[in-house]
Design an enzyme around this catalytic site. Structure first.
Site, short mmCIF file in Angstrom:
data_model
loop_
_atom_site.label_atom_id
_atom_site.label_comp_id
_atom_site.label_asym_id
_atom_site.label_seq_id
_atom_site.Cartn_x
_atom_site.Cartn_y
_atom_site.Cartn_z
N HIS A 1 0.86 -1.18 0.00
CA HIS A 1 0.00 0.00 0.00
C HIS A 1 0.90 1.23 0.00
O HIS A 1 2.02 1.20 0.54
CB HIS A 1 -0.87 0.02 1.25
CG HIS A 1 -1.98 -0.97 1.23
ND1 HIS A 1 -3.21 -0.71 1.80
CD2 HIS A 1 -2.06 -2.23 0.74
CE1 HIS A 1 -3.99 -1.75 1.65
NE2 HIS A 1 -3.31 -2.70 1.02
N GLU B 1 0.76 3.97 1.72
CA GLU B 1 1.11 4.45 3.06
C GLU B 1 2.20 3.60 3.69
O GLU B 1 3.14 4.15 4.28
CB GLU B 1 -0.12 4.43 3.98
CG GLU B 1 -1.28 5.25 3.48
CD GLU B 1 -2.30 4.44 2.68
OE1 GLU B 1 -3.50 4.70 2.84
OE2 GLU B 1 -1.89 3.55 1.90
N CYS C 1 -6.58 2.59 5.01
CA CYS C 1 -7.34 1.41 5.44
C CYS C 1 -6.94 1.08 6.88
O CYS C 1 -6.04 1.70 7.45
CB CYS C 1 -7.05 0.22 4.52
SG CYS C 1 -5.39 -0.46 4.70
N CYS D 1 -3.21 0.29 7.26
CA CYS D 1 -2.35 1.47 7.15
C CYS D 1 -2.58 2.44 8.30
O CYS D 1 -1.64 3.08 8.78
CB CYS D 1 -2.57 2.14 5.81
SG CYS D 1 -2.01 1.11 4.42
#
Length: 158
Positions: free
Chosen positions: A61, A63, A91, A94
């Site tokens: 991801h 992040e 999410c 993260c």
């Protein structure tokens, strides 16, 4: 220069535009278009975009990659003076990484009602962790949401 002050509107837009540019890179690869930058003392110390499909790795991801790169650049895991700018609300995974790495503030563009960990789906800030970042949503929200819509339109056509 310390990171104790809030950003001006110009600075907010500058950093979010940098995250948005990263999200465009993800879109070009056919990835969910999320981009992120980590800012420390007014300087971007890392930047990243989603690469889950490209790298065949669930942890890629934007992040997580930006936080990982910031830890490397700053030679430590405590990002207590760092601010994360990301085009989509983080999410739950993260959001947990933001809490665990002690990110000071999270600025995001579009809300994520399906997976968001800072209020869109669930709010991890409502729990008693030893650190809770300050959360600011809706920066360039329309542009960030439009990028997500563009991705899903293209995905449905495939």
């Amino acid at each position: 220069m310390t990171n104790e002050r809030q950003y001006s509107e110009t600075e907010l837009l500058y950093y979010m535009n940098e995250a948005y540019a990263e999200a465009r890179k993800a879109l070009e690869l056919g990835e969910v278009p999320v981009g992120a930058v980590v800012v420390w003392d007014g300087e971007i110390v890392s930047r990243a975009y989603n690469r889950r499909e490209t790298d065949k790795n669930a942890l890629r991801h934007a992040e997580l990659s930006a936080i990982n790169a910031a830890c490397g650049a700053l030679h430590g895991w405590r990002l207590h003076k760092a601010d994360l700018f990301v085009t989509l609300e983080p999410c739950v995974m993260c959001a947990g990484a933001c809490i665990s790495s002690r990110v000071k503030r999270v600025y995001y563009g579009a809300k994520d009602t399906r997976y968001g960990g800072f209020g869109g789906f669930i709010n991890l800030c409502d729990h008693e962790f030893n650190h809770i970042p300050e959360i600011y949503g809706g920066i360039m929200e329309d542009e960030c949401a439009a990028l997500m819509r563009e991705f899903f339109v293209k995905l449905r056509k495939r």
